[in-house]
Design a protein around this motif. Structure first.
Motif, PDB file in Angstrom:
ATOM      1  N   SER A  85       0.831  -1.214   0.000  1.00  0.00           N
ATOM      2  CA  SER A  85       0.000   0.000   0.000  1.00  0.00           C
ATOM      3  C   SER A  85       0.860   1.257   0.000  1.00  0.00           C
ATOM      4  O   SER A  85       0.640   2.188   0.787  1.00  0.00           O
ATOM      5  CB  SER A  85      -0.928  -0.005   1.222  1.00  0.00           C
ATOM      6  OG  SER A  85      -1.740  -1.151   1.223  1.00  0.00           O
ATOM      7  N   LEU A  86       1.826   1.272  -0.885  1.00  0.00           N
ATOM      8  CA  LEU A  86       2.780   2.381  -0.901  1.00  0.00           C
ATOM      9  C   LEU A  86       2.113   3.684  -1.298  1.00  0.00           C
ATOM     10  O   LEU A  86       1.174   3.710  -2.112  1.00  0.00           O
ATOM     11  CB  LEU A  86       3.933   2.061  -1.845  1.00  0.00           C
ATOM     12  CG  LEU A  86       4.959   1.078  -1.261  1.00  0.00           C
ATOM     13  CD1 LEU A  86       5.812   0.462  -2.352  1.00  0.00           C
ATOM     14  CD2 LEU A  86       5.827   1.764  -0.226  1.00  0.00           C
ATOM     15  N   LYS A  87       2.615   4.759  -0.698  1.00  0.00           N
ATOM     16  CA  LYS A  87       2.092   6.096  -0.923  1.00  0.00           C
ATOM     17  C   LYS A  87       3.193   6.988  -1.489  1.00  0.00           C
ATOM     18  O   LYS A  87       4.377   6.714  -1.264  1.00  0.00           O
ATOM     19  CB  LYS A  87       1.603   6.687   0.406  1.00  0.00           C
ATOM     20  CG  LYS A  87       0.591   5.844   1.138  1.00  0.00           C
ATOM     21  CD  LYS A  87       0.276   6.449   2.502  1.00  0.00           C
ATOM     22  CE  LYS A  87      -0.721   5.608   3.274  1.00  0.00           C
ATOM     23  NZ  LYS A  87      -1.037   6.200   4.607  1.00  0.00           N
ATOM     24  N   PRO A  88       2.837   8.035  -2.166  1.00  0.00           N
ATOM     25  CA  PRO A  88       3.879   8.951  -2.671  1.00  0.00           C
ATOM     26  C   PRO A  88       4.807   9.459  -1.571  1.00  0.00           C
ATOM     27  O   PRO A  88       5.996   9.656  -1.824  1.00  0.00           O
ATOM     28  CB  PRO A  88       3.053  10.090  -3.275  1.00  0.00           C
ATOM     29  CG  PRO A  88       1.791   9.439  -3.722  1.00  0.00           C
ATOM     30  CD  PRO A  88       1.503   8.401  -2.664  1.00  0.00           C
ATOM     31  N   GLU A  89       4.293   9.618  -0.370  1.00  0.00           N
ATOM     32  CA  GLU A  89       5.132  10.101   0.725  1.00  0.00           C
ATOM     33  C   GLU A  89       6.124   9.054   1.221  1.00  0.00           C
ATOM     34  O   GLU A  89       6.963   9.353   2.079  1.00  0.00           O
ATOM     35  CB  GLU A  89       4.278  10.608   1.895  1.00  0.00           C
ATOM     36  CG  GLU A  89       3.216   9.655   2.371  1.00  0.00           C
ATOM     37  CD  GLU A  89       1.848   9.944   1.764  1.00  0.00           C
ATOM     38  OE1 GLU A  89       1.793  10.228   0.535  1.00  0.00           O
ATOM     39  OE2 GLU A  89       0.848   9.876   2.498  1.00  0.00           O
ATOM     40  N   ASP A  90       6.040   7.837   0.704  1.00  0.00           N
ATOM     41  CA  ASP A  90       7.043   6.820   1.025  1.00  0.00           C
ATOM     42  C   ASP A  90       8.278   6.941   0.133  1.00  0.00           C
ATOM     43  O   ASP A  90       9.267   6.235   0.334  1.00  0.00           O
ATOM     44  CB  ASP A  90       6.462   5.408   0.864  1.00  0.00           C
ATOM     45  CG  ASP A  90       5.371   5.112   1.864  1.00  0.00           C
ATOM     46  OD1 ASP A  90       4.350   4.511   1.459  1.00  0.00           O
ATOM     47  OD2 ASP A  90       5.526   5.469   3.051  1.00  0.00           O
ATOM     48  N   THR A  91       8.219   7.815  -0.848  1.00  0.00           N
ATOM     49  CA  THR A  91       9.355   8.016  -1.738  1.00  0.00           C
ATOM     50  C   THR A  91      10.567   8.491  -0.955  1.00  0.00           C
ATOM     51  O   THR A  91      10.496   9.483  -0.225  1.00  0.00           O
ATOM     52  CB  THR A  91       8.998   9.047  -2.825  1.00  0.00           C
ATOM     53  OG1 THR A  91       7.962   8.519  -3.649  1.00  0.00           O
ATOM     54  CG2 THR A  91      10.212   9.378  -3.689  1.00  0.00           C
ATOM     55  N   ALA A  92      11.663   7.765  -1.100  1.00  0.00           N
ATOM     56  CA  ALA A  92      12.876   8.068  -0.337  1.00  0.00           C
ATOM     57  C   ALA A  92      13.967   7.089  -0.733  1.00  0.00           C
ATOM     58  O   ALA A  92      13.707   6.093  -1.414  1.00  0.00           O
ATOM     59  CB  ALA A  92      12.611   7.953   1.170  1.00  0.00           C
ATOM     60  N   VAL A  93      15.169   7.368  -0.271  1.00  0.00           N
ATOM     61  CA  VAL A  93      16.237   6.377  -0.308  1.00  0.00           C
ATOM     62  C   VAL A  93      16.155   5.594   0.998  1.00  0.00           C
ATOM     63  O   VAL A  93      16.118   6.191   2.084  1.00  0.00           O
ATOM     64  CB  VAL A  93      17.619   7.028  -0.459  1.00  0.00           C
ATOM     65  CG1 VAL A  93      18.712   5.959  -0.439  1.00  0.00           C
ATOM     66  CG2 VAL A  93      17.681   7.843  -1.748  1.00  0.00           C
ATOM     67  N   TYR A  94      16.113   4.289   0.870  1.00  0.00           N
ATOM     68  CA  TYR A  94      15.969   3.417   2.037  1.00  0.00           C
ATOM     69  C   TYR A  94      17.307   2.757   2.354  1.00  0.00           C
ATOM     70  O   TYR A  94      17.996   2.257   1.448  1.00  0.00           O
ATOM     71  CB  TYR A  94      14.907   2.347   1.769  1.00  0.00           C
ATOM     72  CG  TYR A  94      13.504   2.872   1.876  1.00  0.00           C
ATOM     73  CD1 TYR A  94      12.989   3.734   0.895  1.00  0.00           C
ATOM     74  CD2 TYR A  94      12.680   2.541   2.943  1.00  0.00           C
ATOM     75  CE1 TYR A  94      11.713   4.244   0.997  1.00  0.00           C
ATOM     76  CE2 TYR A  94      11.391   3.036   3.044  1.00  0.00           C
ATOM     77  CZ  TYR A  94      10.916   3.883   2.075  1.00  0.00           C
ATOM     78  OH  TYR A  94       9.644   4.385   2.174  1.00  0.00           O
ATOM     79  N   TYR A  95      17.625   2.753   3.632  1.00  0.00           N
ATOM     80  CA  TYR A  95      18.883   2.198   4.113  1.00  0.00           C
ATOM     81  C   TYR A  95      18.620   1.140   5.169  1.00  0.00           C
ATOM     82  O   TYR A  95      17.715   1.286   5.986  1.00  0.00           O
ATOM     83  CB  TYR A  95      19.740   3.281   4.767  1.00  0.00           C
ATOM     84  CG  TYR A  95      20.055   4.469   3.894  1.00  0.00           C
ATOM     85  CD1 TYR A  95      19.185   5.557   3.826  1.00  0.00           C
ATOM     86  CD2 TYR A  95      21.231   4.509   3.151  1.00  0.00           C
ATOM     87  CE1 TYR A  95      19.474   6.650   3.038  1.00  0.00           C
ATOM     88  CE2 TYR A  95      21.531   5.608   2.356  1.00  0.00           C
ATOM     89  CZ  TYR A  95      20.649   6.668   2.303  1.00  0.00           C
ATOM     90  OH  TYR A  95      20.946   7.752   1.521  1.00  0.00           O
TER      91      TYR A  95
END
Length: 127
Positions: A85-95
């Motif tokens: 259920s990904l949202k645009p606000e989940d956009t990021a670089v994940y570490y």
């Protein structure tokens, strides 16, 4: 050389899913709490999730609870972050990062407590 590597990022539409993986080199993940963090453009790095040595110990940021699931397979030396259920606000670089002092997740997941970090994988949620 001790390091972590993330994989599985990409471009996905809102409501879609991605599965991130975190694998180490030069050490094994078995004994350590593993955290997931993200940094969105123009924002501070934030903690997303944590899994302890056992999956009975987990932590999630309020913003991802019910949508993200962290798991680990110590036999494969692998930690994964299933993101639904990904949202645009989940956009990021994940570490992903390893905490060498903890085998369980604390009440507050703090980035400065983590010792080894990966280079990150980009997650973009957009239509």
């Amino acid at each position: 050389q001790v390091q972590l590597a993330e994989s599985g990022g990409g471009l996905v539409q809102p409501g879609g899913s991605l599965r991130l993986s975190c694998t180490p080199s030069g050490f094994t993940l078995d004994y350590y709490a593993i955290g997931w963090f993200r940094r969105a453009p123009g924002k501070e790095r934030e903690a997303v999730s944590c899994v302890g040595r056992s999956e009975s110990s987990t932590w999630y940021a309020d913003s991802v609870k019910g949508r993200f699931t962290v798991s680990r397979d110590n036999t494969k030396n692998l930690v994964t972050l299933q993101m639904n259920s990904l949202k645009p606000e989940d956009t990021a670089v994940y570490y992903c990062a390893a905490n060498l002092m903890r085998s369980a997740c604390p009440t507050y997941v703090l980035a400065h407590e983590y010792d080894y970090w990966g280079q990150g994988t980009q997650v973009t949620v957009s239509s």
